[in-house]
Design an enzyme around this catalytic site. Structure first.
Site, mmCIF file in Angstrom:
data_model
loop_
_atom_site.group_PDB
_atom_site.id
_atom_site.type_symbol
_atom_site.label_atom_id
_atom_site.label_comp_id
_atom_site.label_asym_id
_atom_site.label_seq_id
_atom_site.Cartn_x
_atom_site.Cartn_y
_atom_site.Cartn_z
ATOM 1 N N CYS A 132 0.810 -1.230 0.000
ATOM 2 C CA CYS A 132 0.000 0.000 0.000
ATOM 3 C C CYS A 132 0.840 1.275 0.000
ATOM 4 O O CYS A 132 0.548 2.223 -0.743
ATOM 5 C CB CYS A 132 -0.954 0.000 1.191
ATOM 6 S SG CYS A 132 -0.231 -0.617 2.708
ATOM 7 N N HIS A 252 -2.505 6.352 4.606
ATOM 8 C CA HIS A 252 -1.081 6.506 4.888
ATOM 9 C C HIS A 252 -0.621 7.877 4.375
ATOM 10 O O HIS A 252 -1.081 8.338 3.318
ATOM 11 C CB HIS A 252 -0.257 5.450 4.147
ATOM 12 C CG HIS A 252 -0.487 4.042 4.604
ATOM 13 N ND1 HIS A 252 -1.055 3.707 5.817
ATOM 14 C CD2 HIS A 252 -0.194 2.860 3.987
ATOM 15 C CE1 HIS A 252 -1.091 2.383 5.923
ATOM 16 N NE2 HIS A 252 -0.589 1.856 4.837
HETATM 17 N N1 LIG Z 1 -4.912 -3.530 4.936
HETATM 18 C C1 LIG Z 1 -4.136 -3.002 3.990
HETATM 19 O O1 LIG Z 1 -3.929 -1.779 3.884
HETATM 20 C C2 LIG Z 1 -3.514 -3.899 2.995
HETATM 21 C C3 LIG Z 1 -2.984 -3.321 1.870
HETATM 22 C C4 LIG Z 1 -2.410 -4.145 0.916
HETATM 23 C C5 LIG Z 1 -2.349 -5.500 1.141
HETATM 24 N N2 LIG Z 1 -2.873 -6.042 2.242
HETATM 25 C C6 LIG Z 1 -2.765 -7.491 2.400
HETATM 26 O O2 LIG Z 1 -4.033 -8.103 2.229
HETATM 27 C C7 LIG Z 1 -4.144 -9.225 3.105
HETATM 28 C C8 LIG Z 1 -5.389 -9.086 3.977
HETATM 29 O O3 LIG Z 1 -5.334 -7.893 4.705
HETATM 30 P P1 LIG Z 1 -6.565 -7.363 5.564
HETATM 31 O O4 LIG Z 1 -6.115 -6.046 6.086
HETATM 32 O O5 LIG Z 1 -7.827 -7.446 4.767
HETATM 33 O O6 LIG Z 1 -6.587 -8.473 6.737
HETATM 34 P P2 LIG Z 1 -7.798 -8.888 7.705
HETATM 35 O O7 LIG Z 1 -8.757 -7.779 7.901
HETATM 36 O O8 LIG Z 1 -7.141 -9.489 8.890
HETATM 37 O O9 LIG Z 1 -8.574 -10.050 6.892
HETATM 38 C C9 LIG Z 1 -7.981 -11.293 6.596
HETATM 39 C C10 LIG Z 1 -8.897 -12.089 5.687
HETATM 40 O O10 LIG Z 1 -8.214 -13.308 5.310
HETATM 41 C C11 LIG Z 1 -9.028 -14.430 5.649
HETATM 42 N N3 LIG Z 1 -8.198 -15.576 6.021
HETATM 43 C C12 LIG Z 1 -7.335 -15.673 7.063
HETATM 44 N N4 LIG Z 1 -6.759 -16.897 7.082
HETATM 45 C C13 LIG Z 1 -7.277 -17.578 6.039
HETATM 46 C C14 LIG Z 1 -7.091 -18.899 5.525
HETATM 47 N N5 LIG Z 1 -6.248 -19.756 6.087
HETATM 48 N N6 LIG Z 1 -7.798 -19.257 4.422
HETATM 49 C C15 LIG Z 1 -8.649 -18.397 3.834
HETATM 50 N N7 LIG Z 1 -8.879 -17.133 4.270
HETATM 51 C C16 LIG Z 1 -8.191 -16.735 5.362
HETATM 52 C C17 LIG Z 1 -9.852 -13.953 6.829
HETATM 53 O O11 LIG Z 1 -10.989 -14.795 6.980
HETATM 54 P P3 LIG Z 1 -11.684 -15.030 8.422
HETATM 55 O O12 LIG Z 1 -12.778 -13.991 8.530
HETATM 56 O O13 LIG Z 1 -12.220 -16.407 8.302
HETATM 57 O O14 LIG Z 1 -10.635 -14.887 9.477
HETATM 58 C C18 LIG Z 1 -10.195 -12.540 6.347
HETATM 59 O O15 LIG Z 1 -11.217 -12.597 5.376
HETATM 60 C C19 LIG Z 1 -2.825 -9.283 3.874
HETATM 61 O O16 LIG Z 1 -1.956 -10.182 3.232
HETATM 62 C C20 LIG Z 1 -2.280 -7.891 3.780
HETATM 63 O O17 LIG Z 1 -0.886 -7.876 3.836
HETATM 64 C C21 LIG Z 1 -3.485 -5.277 3.184
#
Ligand SMILES: NC(=O)c1ccc[n+]([C@@H]2O[C@H](COP(=O)([O-])OP(=O)(O)OC[C@H]3O[C@@H](n4cnc5c(N)ncnc54)[C@H](OP(=O)(O)O)[C@@H]3O)[C@@H](O)[C@H]2O)c1
Length: 348
Positions: A132, A252
Site C-alpha cells: 500500500c 497513509h
Molecule cells: N490492509 C491493507 O492496507 C492492505 C494493503 C495491501 C495489502 N494487504 C494485504 O491483504 C491481506 C489481507 O489484509 P486485511 O487487512 O484485509 O486483513 P484482515 O482484515 O485481517 O482479513 C484477513 C482475511 O483473510 C481471511 N483468512 C485468514 N486466514 C485464512 C485462511 N487460512 N484461508 C482463507 N482465508 C483466510 C480472513 O478470513 P476469516 O474472517 O475467516 O478470518 C479474512 O477474510 C494481507 O496479506 C495484507 O498484507 C493489506
C-alpha cells in the site's frame, strides 16, 4: 462497464478489511460480474455477506474453490496465496494477489495501472498488487520520472493501523478507551503480529512495520525499496525508506524527498506534471493552509499531493507530502483497477 462478457469472480479473504472494500468496488460495476464466490478461513465460513443486495454465504477457501472462476482476488495473507493461488491458476483463473507472496517474482507483473499497466500483457496467471505505501508513492513519482528523470527517493511514512488489518483497528480503539479511562493499555498485535514484543499504538508512534531483516531495515521498508524499483523499471534508482505506524485509522501519509536527473527544474514544473498526472490530486497552497491529511483522503480513490517544495541546499531536490487511503488505492481499488485493465485489454 465494458463489453457484454460477464465474469465469474472469487474473493479469498472476503470477510477482511481489504476483501470488504473489493466487494464494495465490484458493486460499482467496473466490469460485469456473473457469479461471485466469497471465501474465507473456516472461522467465517457460513456467515452471510451482501453483494448487490443479494446475500452470499461465505465458504471456506480450498484448492477446489476455483472451478469456473475467471478472476480470483486474493487478500488473506501471504501463506494463503502461496498455497491457493497456484491452484486457482491451475483451474483457469487469473489471480490478482494483494499479498507480498509473489511481488518480487520476475514472472509476476507488479502493477499500478496508472504507472505500468503495460506490464500486464506479460502475465502468466498471477498479477501482484504492490504494498500500500509503495502504490501511493509510485503514482506520485511516475509523472516526475517521465518528465525529468529520477535518481533518488528518500521516504518516511506515517502509516494507518488499518494497514495491519481489522484486529489492529480494534486494538487502537480498545487502547484509546483504556488510556482515557486511566487503565493500562494491552498490546497484542502491533507493531507486528509475528514479532516477540508488542507496544501500544494509541497516543504513540512505532518505528517498526512488519519484522526486521538482518540489515536493520524492516520488511515493509524493503518492500517499498524493491517494489518501487520494479514498478518504475529502474533497478539503479536510489531508494531509502523509514516506515512508521501512527494511531490513525485510515490513509497513509508520506514525506517524500526526491532528486531529479535533470537540473533547472522548478517547483512549478513539478506541480504542473503532478497536476497532469493520472490518479493524482494536487492540494497545495500554504497561503490557505491547503494540504492533504489522512482524514481528508479517506474513502477516496486518488493519491493526494501537497507541500511541494524545492530543497534549500540541493538544486535538483524536492519535497512532497503524499497521502492516500491505504485500503482504497493502496489495496482494494488498485486490485479492482488491475482486473478492469485485464478486461479492457482482453487479457482475461
Ligand atoms: N490492509 C491493507 O492496507 C492492505 C494493503 C495491501 C495489502 N494487504 C494485504 O491483504 C491481506 C489481507 O489484509 P486485511 O487487512 O484485509 O486483513 P484482515 O482484515 O485481517 O482479513 C484477513 C482475511 O483473510 C481471511 N483468512 C485468514 N486466514 C485464512 C485462511 N487460512 N484461508 C482463507 N482465508 C483466510 C480472513 O478470513 P476469516 O474472517 O475467516 O478470518 C479474512 O477474510 C494481507 O496479506 C495484507 O498484507 C493489506
Amino acid at each position: 462497464m465494458t463489453g457484454n462478457k460477464k465474469y465469474n469472480i472469487a474473493i479469498v479473504g472476503a470477510t477482511g478489511a481489504v476483501g470488504q472494500k473489493i466487494i464494495q468496488y465490484l458493486e460499482e460495476e467496473p466490469f460485469q460480474v456473473n457469479n461471485i464466490k466469497l471465501l474465507s478461513s473456516k472461522r467465517s465460513a457460513g456467515t452471510k455477506v451482501k453483494f448487490n443486495g443479494r446475500e452470499i454465504v461465505v465458504e471456506e477457501a480450498t484448492p477446489t474453490s476455483f472451478k469456473g472462476i475467471d478472476i480470483a482476488f486474493f487478500s488473506a495473507g501471504g501463506s494463503v496465496s502461496e498455497k491457493l493461488a497456484p491452484e486457482a491458476v491451475k483451474s483457469g483463473a487469473i489471480v490478482v494477489d494483494n499479498t507480498s507472496a509473489y511481488r518480487m517474482d520476475e514472472n509476476v507483473p507488479l502493477v499500478v495501472p496508472e504507472v505500468n499497466a503495460s506490464d500486464l500483457k506479460d502475465h502468466q496467471g498471477i498479477i501482484a498488487n504492490p504494498n500500500c505505501s509503495t502504490i501511493q508513492m509510485v503514482v506520485a513519482l511516475k509523472p516526475i520520472q517521465e518528465a525529468y528523470g529520477l535518481s533518488r527517493v528518500i521516504v518516511s511514512t506515517y502509516q494507518a493501523v488499518s494497514g495491519a488489518g481489522l484486529d489492529a483497528q480494534d486494538e487502537l480503539k480498545e487502547q484509546t478507551k483504556q488510556y482515557l479511562n486511566g487503565e493500562e493499555m494491552t498490546a497484542n498485535i502491533l507493531p507486528a503480529g509475528a514479532d516477540k514484543k508488542h507496544y501500544p499504538i494509541a497516543f504513540n508512534a512505532l518505528p517498526q512495520i512488519d519484522v526486521f531483516e538482518d540489515n536493520g531495515y524492516t520488511k515493509e521498508e524493503l518492500k517499498m525499496i524493491n517494489e518501487t524499483k520494479k514498478i518504475l523499471h529502474d533497478p539503479d534508482l536510489q531508494v531509502a525508506a523509514t516506515c512508521v505506524r501512527l494511531p490513525v485509522f485510515t490513509s497513509h501519509s508520506e514525506s517524500v524527498y526526491i532528486e531529479t536527473k535533470e537540473s533547472s527544474v522548478s517547483v512549478s514544473d513539478i506541480r504542473n506534471v503532478l497536476e497532469n498526472g493520472k490518479g493524482i490530486v494536487v492540494e497545495d497552497d500554504p497561503s490557505t493552509q491547503t494540504y492533504p491529511t489522512p482524514l481528508s483522503a479517506a474513502e477516496k480513490k486518488e493519491v493526494f499531493v501537497g507541500r511541494i517544495r524545492k530543497d534549500l541546499d540541493t538544486d535538483n531536490g524536492f519535497h512532497l507530502w503524499v497521502v492516500s487511503d491505504n485500503l482504497v488505492k493502496g489495496a482494494a481499488w488498485n486490485t479492482v483497477q488491475i482486473a478492469q485493465a485485464l478486461v479492457n485489454n482482453n487479457l482475461v
